[in-house]
Design an enzyme around this catalytic site. Sequence first.
Site: not given
Lengths: 157, 339
Positions: B147, B223
Amino acid sequence: MDVELEDVPGQLIKVLEPIAKGGGNIVGVVHHRNHARGSLVKVTVTFDLSEPKRLDEILSELRKRKISILRMGGERKTHAMTAILIGHVFATNIKDTIDRVMATGAAVRKVDARIKSPEEVSSVKLIIEADTEEELTRACQELKKAGREKDLFIIRS
Amino acid sequence: MKVVIAGLGTVGRGLLKALSKKKSELWRAYEFSPKVVAAVKSDGAFLDENGLDPASVVSSLDGRGYEEHSAWVSGYTALEAIRDLDFDVLVEATPTNVESGEPGLSHILTALEREKDIVTSNKGPLVIAFEKLMEAARERGRILRYEATVGGAMPVFSLVEKCLRGNKITAIKGILNGTTNYILTRMTYERVPFDIALKEAQELGYAEANPSFDIEGIDAACKLVILANAIMGIRAKLSDVEIVGITRITPEAIELAREDGYLIKHVAQIEEGVLEVSLRLVDEKSPLAVGGTLNVVSVSTDLAGEFTVIGRGAGEETVSAVLNDLIDIWLERRRALAR
Ligand SMILES: NC(=O)c1ccc[n+]([C@@H]2O[C@H](COP(=O)([O-])OP(=O)(O)OC[C@H]3O[C@@H](n4cnc5c(N)ncnc54)[C@H](OP(=O)(O)O)[C@@H]3O)[C@@H](O)[C@H]2O)c1
């Protein structure tokens, strides 16, 4: 509004009359001969209507006259994009850049420039309008291509 | 649950702090009482098979002379810990490397071979080998959670996996790098020139001494690669991302944009399978128009429509995501045991 008309004299008046009678103020008429279908040609008629309620009256009269309406748009051009060009925008022929965007069918509605000095890069804002999403995408691709060739940095919406 | 922490910087040390500070809450809420058996940095490790006292490790690191700590073993490496110690979960928080993925990649692969669960905040290994790592975890029935790798503290993967089951993710748009967002925000509202804003970001510790990873858009692109793989099923690599940095922006461009109600933002997006990081004009009323170092992710789904998460993309807040992943693994393993 886009309509389809026979490409012979006297046809356009059949469309313009009901619009004028219905209180419409005609702003522009464009023939799209490259969109011709046999003897039929696409025509974009742009008009302002101060009393929008009277649109139905105009449309029913056009239907009575057997005019085929391809598209009704609420605004002149329905798709818009803003792009800011950074680089030697003028030294690399801004007119050519704009012409290439317009060649896709899109319109460049506004040009706003910030120029510091001839040696430094300038920043130029273009507002580009198109009738369809696809047309806008094509305009954007063409702008990107020109930007790559002219080493312009492009920031778009 | 026995834990090995590799990397004791902002994230690793922050996790030790949180474990110490929240010891009783974690026990009360989840009966979670992890034992950190190794906390490793580049020059050695704190080791205790019965569990370190996290507070004492943190204070010895914050002060000087951590080598004096009774549990310190100089020269002991993370790989040794992962290969030799008895533990359940590896927390991988070593520096990011997006060319080789190392040392994180070897840490994670070795831990998976030994059938350990993983929490990583290090995106390097996932950018280099997302599929390989997921496959290795699946084969061995291991949990691999990450996460913190995108958007720091803010929940993205957990939210999609747990709260949007049955949805198809159709597009993603976001601001995934706090440093560039800080620079653009300063340029927009304070009319600070680019190089000054960059220097400020460095002085405030947002940007590295070598800031190219951020301002060239590579960090955001990494990302985006993880998002594409993890929640859109797109097997993208870093080389598939069209990347444009922020260095060519001018104050005049920002002015021109604002006159029409736009902000210039460094936007990362996945649309119709295309991954792109570039400067874009964002409507100042759009949910993407967040300022400062904030990050934001807008996800388009087929059932739920669009939703947006805004939060802290970096800093010690990141520990929140790591801790949640850790608790998740604990709860999942405990459920499995009960069956
Ligand atoms: N900080 C954030 O806001 C944030 C947010 C999201 C994700 N992340 C990611 O999380 C990871 C950790 O971030 P950070 O900010 O905590 O990094 P950091 O402050 O730079 O700390 C890195 C730590 O890793 C240690 N290390 C380096 N090589 C090692 C090795 N081979 N074996 C074991 N330890 C090693 C360093 O040891 P020394 O202390 O001896 O130098 C240091 O303790 C990075 O991959 C980063 O990209 C960070």
